[in-house]
Design an enzyme around this catalytic site. Structure first.
Site, PDB file in Angstrom:
ATOM      1  N   ARG A  20      -4.179   0.280  -2.360  1.00 20.69           N
ATOM      2  CA  ARG A  20      -3.614  -1.067  -2.226  1.00 20.69           C
ATOM      3  C   ARG A  20      -3.227  -1.657  -3.578  1.00 20.69           C
ATOM      4  O   ARG A  20      -3.873  -1.394  -4.587  1.00 20.69           O
ATOM      5  CB  ARG A  20      -4.624  -1.989  -1.536  1.00 20.69           C
ATOM      6  N   HIS A  71       4.739   0.278   1.163  1.00 21.63           N
ATOM      7  CA  HIS A  71       5.108  -0.498   2.340  1.00 21.63           C
ATOM      8  C   HIS A  71       4.080  -1.583   2.602  1.00 21.63           C
ATOM      9  O   HIS A  71       2.988  -1.579   2.030  1.00 21.63           O
ATOM     10  CB  HIS A  71       5.241   0.391   3.580  1.00 21.63           C
ATOM     11  N   HIS A 109       0.040   5.775   0.785  1.00 24.31           N
ATOM     12  CA  HIS A 109      -0.918   6.794   1.217  1.00 24.31           C
ATOM     13  C   HIS A 109      -0.656   8.081   0.445  1.00 24.31           C
ATOM     14  O   HIS A 109       0.503   8.415   0.166  1.00 24.31           O
ATOM     15  CB  HIS A 109      -0.797   7.046   2.718  1.00 24.31           C
ATOM     16  N   GLU A 165       2.437   7.832   8.952  1.00 23.00           N
ATOM     17  CA  GLU A 165       2.266   6.972  10.122  1.00 23.00           C
ATOM     18  C   GLU A 165       3.616   6.541  10.685  1.00 23.00           C
ATOM     19  O   GLU A 165       4.611   6.448   9.965  1.00 23.00           O
ATOM     20  CB  GLU A 165       1.405   5.753   9.784  1.00 23.00           C
ATOM     21  N   GLN A 208       0.811  -1.211   0.000  1.00 28.68           N
ATOM     22  CA  GLN A 208       0.000   0.000   0.000  1.00 28.68           C
ATOM     23  C   GLN A 208       0.844   1.261   0.000  1.00 28.68           C
ATOM     24  O   GLN A 208       2.029   1.241   0.341  1.00 28.68           O
ATOM     25  CB  GLN A 208      -0.936   0.012   1.211  1.00 28.68           C
TER      26      GLN A 208
END
Length: 398
Positions: free
Chosen positions: A278, A259, A96, A131, A94
């Protein structure tokens, strides 16, 4: 404060039940424990004995009093999500989006009339989702593309992938990743099936080590490939850095860095968003074109963060303006103190800690591990047993 458990199928069965002191006789997957303000899981705050208020309602009614002036004016809400994760089966390949990309693509999907709860919806909000994860033991993940030398070394070493060398030399990272991600499924099967047939028996008989990419490619095959459809996410296992993180070490994932979490337990903090694009190793929605649009196709040198010690607080610094995570490791009888600058959520993962401010006192322990403090309070932690407790806050709010 009470959070919400997420029972995703990739979750483990012990770590989160142990944290919450609940039995799990049916071995149900406990994947994540959320302590958040989010449409999918709102935290509950016990203001007085037996009086519980949802954290979103508390913020809506109290606003600046709960968030502090800086966070209230900049974000208007609690800008981070704090979670405990237990990864047993592997998470998807995935990326972001950045903040500006999320705003643009969220508006585009709205204009196209795609419902927010549609399985084919990519953008659930207008926010980015950087994150940070801190490992609670040995943790494995994929993180960014390998350096050119390492990637060529891998492609040369795996006979079934040697055909990709010329493509990489001619087209670089972007051309290579586009090639494997847009490859017709029949060709994916043709190229990967000989590799799968070779490594899966080795995996099943315990002959592969976790430091070997074949281990994760075989595990991904067992978990996600379907008859006649080998998962193209297996290519990424060999193209990305395989990273092992030890207890207390951290990794930051910024926008565009591809990642995948592979195995282990961690404490994770992120910007308040659910935007995930994804590309494989999942049963969830895959959108290869969107993944390619937002992937940083460049070499990445993994940075393992050890944290910066400030007194008894270990702080994990990142470039993200939305969150900051720190931890306190206290021996029985030891104390630590800080002044809260916004709504700060604490999560205890070991021992017992008393949390006191000028007005009240709570006890964090296994079974009731999470609590929240509000801005302006002088907070004192006192360990009743040897303890480890995490604190989520917002940088620059101090």
């Amino acid at each position: 404060m009470t959070g919400t458990v997420k029972h995703y199928d990739w979750g483990g069965t012990d770590f989160i039940p142990s944290l919450l002191n609940v039995s799990n006789p049916d071995q149900e997957p406990f994947a994540e424990y959320w302590m958040v303000v989010h449409p999918q899981a709102a935290g509950k705050v016990e203001m007085e004995k037996g009086i519980n208020v949802s954290l979103p309602d508390l913020i809506n009614s109290e606003g600046e009093k709960v968030l502090g002036e800086y966070v209230f004016k900049r974000f208007g809400n609690l800008p981070y999500l704090l979670k405990a994760l237990d990864v047993k089966k592997m998470l998807s390949i995935q990326v972001h989006p950045s903040k500006s990309e999320a705003e643009k693509d969220y508006a585009r999907e709205n204009a196209a009339g795609i419902p927010l709860d549609s399985p084919s919806r990519n953008y659930k909000d207008t926010n980015h989702k950087p994150e940070l994860m801190v490992a609670m033991g040995e943790f494995w993940l994929l993180h960014g593309f390998k350096s050119a030398d390492l990637l060529k070394q891998t492609l040369n070493a795996v006979a079934e992938l040697k055909f990709l060398l010329l493509i990489f030399e001619q087209s670089g990272y972007k051309g290579l990743y586009k090639y494997v991600m847009e490859m017709p499924q029949e060709e994916v099967n043709e190229k990967l099936e000989p590799l799968v047939e070779r490594i899966v028996p080795l995996y099943k008989t315990g002959k592969l080590k976790k430091s070997d990419e074949h281990y994760w490619a075989a595990k991904g095959t067992v978990n996600f490939s379907q008859p006649g459809k080998t998962d193209r996410g297996l290519f990424s296992v060999y193209l990305f850095n395989l990273v092992k993180v030890d207890k207390g070490e951290a990794v930051f994932q910024d926008a565009g860095v591809p990642h995948a979490y592979l195995e282990g337990q961690n404490i994770e903090i992120m910007a308040s968003s659910d935007n995930v694009l994804r590309g494989g190793l999942t049963t969830k929605h895959i959108d290869v074109q969107e993944l390619l649009n937002h992937t940083r196709c460049e070499p990445t040198i993994p940075q393992i963060l050890k944290g910066e010690q400030k007194g008894k607080e270990l702080v994990y610094k990142t470039p993200a303006p939305d969150f900051e995570l720190s931890s306190f490791t206290l021996q029985k009888g030891e104390t630590a103190s800080f002044t809260s600058s916004t709504a700060e959520i604490m999560l205890l993962v070991k021992g017992v800690v008393n949390v006191n401010d000028e007005k009240s006192s709570i006890e964090l322990k296994i079974g009731q591990p999470s609590g929240i403090v509000f801005p302006g309070d002088e907070v004192k932690l006192t360990a009743q047993e040897d303890a480890l407790v995490f604190k989520a806050t917002v940088p620059f709010a101090k």
